[in-house]
Design a protein around this motif. Structure first.
Motif, PDB file in Angstrom:
ATOM      1  N   LYS A 111       2.516  12.423   9.103  1.00  0.00           N
ATOM      2  CA  LYS A 111       3.635  11.749   8.458  1.00  0.00           C
ATOM      3  C   LYS A 111       3.330  11.390   7.006  1.00  0.00           C
ATOM      4  O   LYS A 111       4.238  11.065   6.245  1.00  0.00           O
ATOM      5  N   SER A 112       2.065  11.439   6.625  1.00  0.00           N
ATOM      6  CA  SER A 112       1.700  11.098   5.249  1.00  0.00           C
ATOM      7  C   SER A 112       1.594  12.332   4.359  1.00  0.00           C
ATOM      8  O   SER A 112       1.185  12.233   3.202  1.00  0.00           O
ATOM      9  N   ILE A 113       1.960  13.508   4.904  1.00  0.00           N
ATOM     10  CA  ILE A 113       1.790  14.771   4.174  1.00  0.00           C
ATOM     11  C   ILE A 113       3.148  15.413   3.912  1.00  0.00           C
ATOM     12  O   ILE A 113       3.868  15.762   4.863  1.00  0.00           O
ATOM     13  N   PRO A 114       3.545  15.603   2.664  1.00  0.00           N
ATOM     14  CA  PRO A 114       4.768  16.375   2.384  1.00  0.00           C
ATOM     15  C   PRO A 114       4.635  17.788   2.939  1.00  0.00           C
ATOM     16  O   PRO A 114       3.568  18.402   2.855  1.00  0.00           O
ATOM     17  N   VAL A 127       0.855  -1.187   0.000  1.00  0.00           N
ATOM     18  CA  VAL A 127       0.000   0.000   0.000  1.00  0.00           C
ATOM     19  C   VAL A 127       0.891   1.238   0.000  1.00  0.00           C
ATOM     20  O   VAL A 127       1.846   1.326   0.777  1.00  0.00           O
ATOM     21  N   LEU A 128       0.586   2.192  -0.874  1.00  0.00           N
ATOM     22  CA  LEU A 128       1.318   3.460  -0.936  1.00  0.00           C
ATOM     23  C   LEU A 128       0.464   4.526  -0.245  1.00  0.00           C
ATOM     24  O   LEU A 128      -0.496   5.016  -0.827  1.00  0.00           O
ATOM     25  N   PRO A 129       0.795   4.898   0.991  1.00  0.00           N
ATOM     26  CA  PRO A 129      -0.110   5.764   1.756  1.00  0.00           C
ATOM     27  C   PRO A 129       0.156   7.257   1.644  1.00  0.00           C
ATOM     28  O   PRO A 129      -0.649   8.055   2.099  1.00  0.00           O
ATOM     29  N   ARG A 130       1.277   7.643   1.064  1.00  0.00           N
ATOM     30  CA  ARG A 130       1.653   9.058   1.068  1.00  0.00           C
ATOM     31  C   ARG A 130       1.293   9.700  -0.267  1.00  0.00           C
ATOM     32  O   ARG A 130       1.672   9.196  -1.315  1.00  0.00           O
ATOM     33  N   CYS A 131       0.574  10.806  -0.220  1.00  0.00           N
ATOM     34  CA  CYS A 131       0.120  11.470  -1.443  1.00  0.00           C
ATOM     35  C   CYS A 131       0.996  12.674  -1.738  1.00  0.00           C
ATOM     36  O   CYS A 131       1.066  13.616  -0.941  1.00  0.00           O
TER      37      CYS A 131
END
Length: 719
Positions: free
Chosen positions: A485-488, A423-427
């Protein structure tokens, strides 16, 4: 969510590429763990060239306190029995070759140079699998597995900082060449939208933990990659295809997809990634970029299968007339399966599939017959980008069952083994508030009744959300939000929710199109955006020809040029300089733009096909990398505005009541979980009985062809 960004000072992140010997690798990885190494350990990766020779690396470690360690796992030959006291010349030569190849690669990046030297020393080590030894000859090392812990640590002053680690990983992963193609020389103001998107595009393209797994990890069999829109699925598949093409140039590899405009994107990405590794173009006779369907002007997976077995090829028009508009491709693939019978085609060594959510199970069953054992099939999808009105089947439903009723494909993840389900969770594409809004609208969590929901509540966490209140469980109230942590970090620095996500309701279609044109003109003239930064998306494919013409006329009235791919320009070219792209949702898929206008959004609300319509709106919104404008007319647009306003008022958190287990079956987005726990209830049998009762009242020859065919599939030719 620690798995999104592992603590490289405490953990060892092992990425398994394609490797030679399972037992050797497992023993080595365990020994590295026993020695308490930290950082990122690449197995069977990368593949580089030096002096026209292809160099395959057995293992490379990038670590804060060890620097860069290159491990040679296979080439040592101890010669006579006993503990070796010297390193054989061929082993020294192998280490020098590995050193030179990686040194040349890293030295090509200015961020990794310090004067005329690299900012970090490279250490080469040959591992002896059997003997407890530690031999150093000049720069060469020969070390037994049990003595890896004796490798010298860097002095505190020489340890790598976070920026150096990022640059090293980016170079090894070969994605530093993903830097933006646009120069944006027109940007002169520091606070314009043009300046903001320029900075976003210049961010370091470093793969996160799960992108590394998706692009590098090799499973000698099927592998699934699930990810949010904008999580990098297409880049991950292109990297994987390029890596395996370089590693196994004799393999016939296919990369397939549903959206035609992905041809150019895949070809460009794969070319860049292959060239970054070996300085050569891909061998397009062995690496095939194919549309899932195919046609007169392009190869396709279905077309290849039909031609191979002598089955009549159906183009979309013919298939739609025979099998129904929404099930045209499914019917065409089922014809191939029927013609195949028990035969296996075994044409390719590997097939990678993007946009799997838009392809029917019958296509995957054709693919299964086309791929040689051990069935190296990789498929990537986003549940909510499904443009049909159905859920994403499980792997068992996709590939079917064998003669013993066992699933042909089943997936499992094990520690220190290549991950079969990623799963790729970071957008990286969508601002967090835009993504939350897209999920809220796509699921209809502020709508009564709700539109759809994940059957496994934990999937929210795996996709980068965290619980802010309540309980993430069946039949419970819950509040979820994007995990930080999933947000740049660049989104919050450069954009604001109120400016980058807007809705606009109008009294007529023409007023709407005029507003869109004027807004685009303002963004070009005053905000330093370029024509090719825009994508105007039409949700309703069937009215897109007339809608597109109206939008194009409104743009021209403002002195702007526009084009409609497939009508006024090539259907394979979505963006062009000096012109605004206007396209329907199917052609917009797989593409992205800094500014997206979703026109006639009222189409995405109503009584019929609501799941499909909301998936369309989700897909349209998530094409945007910065600014999203949702426009429409009428009461349906008012309902969409109301839902977005509620999400905004909750500070872009989603508060909702999770459905019960029984309700999940009707609302399921994907059948990967909970399917075995939800037996068919009496009410669902009643639905079937009612449908059959209605069918009996209609003469057989008056039923639609696709319905007759479905009934024959279930009950036989005598239905």
């Amino acid at each position: 969510m620690d798995e999104i960004l592992p603590d490289i000072d405490r953990d060892l992140d092992v990425i398994f590429g394609e490797f030679r010997d399972h037992q050797v690798v497992q023993s080595f990885v365990q020994s590295v763990r026993d020695a308490r190494f930290t950082g990122t350990l690449y197995i069977g990766y990368p593949v580089l060239t030096i002096d026209d020779d292809r160099i395959e690396f057995d293992a490379v470690l990038i670590s804060r306190d060890h620097g860069v360690l290159i491990f040679d796992l296979y080439s040592f030959d101890g010669g006579v029995p006993g503990i070796p006291t010297q390193i054989p010349p061929k082993v020294v030569a192998k280490q020098e070759q590995l050193y030179a190849a990686l040194f040349n690669k890293l030295n090509s990046f200015r961020e990794l140079r310090r004067g005329r030297s690299l900012m970090v020393d490279l250490v080469t080590i040959t591992v002896h699998p059997l003997v407890d030894t530690f031999v150093r000859e000049d720069d060469a090392l020969l070390i037994g597995l049990n003595r890896l812990g004796e490798i010298r640590l860097l002095e505190p002053a020489d340890q790598l900082n976070d920026e150096q680690i990022r640059h090293l990983n980016a170079a090894v992963q070969r994605i530093s060449n993903l830097k933006p193609q646009k120069k944006r020389d027109n940007v002169v103001r520091h606070n314009s939208k043009g300046a903001a998107i320029k900075e976003i595009e210049q961010q370091i393209a470093n793969l996160d933990l799960w992108q590394k797994r998706g692009s590098i990890e090799y499973v000698n069999g099927p592998q699934r990659i699930r990810g949010l829109a904008g999580s990098g699925k297409t880049v991950v598949l292109a990297l994987k295809a390029a890596y395996l093409h370089v590693k196994r140039p004799d393999w016939d590899i296919v990369v397939s997809f549903n959206t035609r405009s992905l041809y150019q994107q895949f070809e460009a990405l794969i070319t860049r990634f292959v060239f970054a590794q070996i300085g050569e173009e891909p061998d397009w006779t062995k690496l095939h970029v194919m549309h899932a369907w195919g046609g007169a002007d392009r190869k396709g997976v279905y077309l290849e299968a039909a031609n191979k077995i002598g089955c009549q090829y159906r183009d979309f028009g013919t298939a739609a007339r025979l099998f129904g508009y929404e099930t045209a491709f499914d019917g065409a693939c089922k014809e191939v399966l029927t013609a195949l019978g028990d035969r296996e085609l075994e044409l390719y060594d590997m097939i990678l599939i993007d946009e799997a959510q838009d392809l029917p199970p019958s296509f995957f069953q054709v693919v299964y017959r086309m791929v040689k054992e051990p069935r190296r099939i990789v498929w990537a999808y986003d549940d909510l980008q499904n443009l049909g009105d159905f859920y994403m089947p499980s792997e068992a439903e996709l590939f079917g069952y064998d003669a013993q009723s066992r699933p042909r494909v089943s997936l499992r993840n094990e520690v220190d083994h290549p991950q079969q389900d990623i799963v790729l969770p970071r957008c990286y594409r969508n601002p967090p508030w835009t993504l939350v809004t897209a999920h809220g609208i796509g699921f209809g969590v502020k709508r009564n009744p709700m539109v759809q929901m994940f059957p496994d509540p934990k999937l929210w966490l795996r996709l980068g959300y965290e619980i802010k209140g309540g309980s993430l469980a069946f039949d419970h109230d819950v509040i979820v939000d994007r995990n930080p942590k999933s947000i740049p970090d660049f989104f919050s620095r450069l954009l604001t929710p109120g400016d980058s996500l807007q809705t606009s309701r109008h009294t007529s279609a023409q007023e709407q199109y005029t507003w869109v044109a004027k807004k685009i003109k303002h963004l070009i003239d005053d905000e330093e955006l370029q024509h090719s930064d825009f994508l105007v998306v039409m949700p309703n494919v069937r009215t897109s020809r007339s809608t597109g013409a109206s939008v194009l006329a409104a743009l021209r009235a403002e002195g702007l040029q526009g084009h409609i791919p497939g009508q006024t320009s090539s259907r394979d070219e979505v963006f062009r300089e000096g012109s605004i792209a206007i396209t329907h949702i199917h052609r917009a898929k797989g593409n992205e733009a800094p500014a997206v206008f979703v026109v006639d959004a009222q189409f995405c609300e109503g009584e019929n096909e609501i799941k499909r319509r909301r998936n369309i709106l989700f897909t349209a919104i998530t094409r945007s990398r910065a600014w999203t404008y949702i426009t429409g007319i009428g009461e349906n647009m008012g309902e969409i505005e109301r839902e977005i306003a509620e999400i905004r008022a909750a500070n872009y958190q989603l508060a909702f009541h999770y459905p019960t287990r029984e309700e999940v079956r009707q609302l399921a987005v994907s059948s990967d979980s909970a399917q075995d726990e939800l037996p068919l209830g009496n009410d669902e049998f009643d639905d079937i009985r009612l449908a059959l009762k209605k069918a009996r009242q209609i003469p057989w020859d008056k039923l639609p062809p696709d319905l007759r065919r479905d009934l024959m599939d279930v009950y036989g030719q005598g239905a």
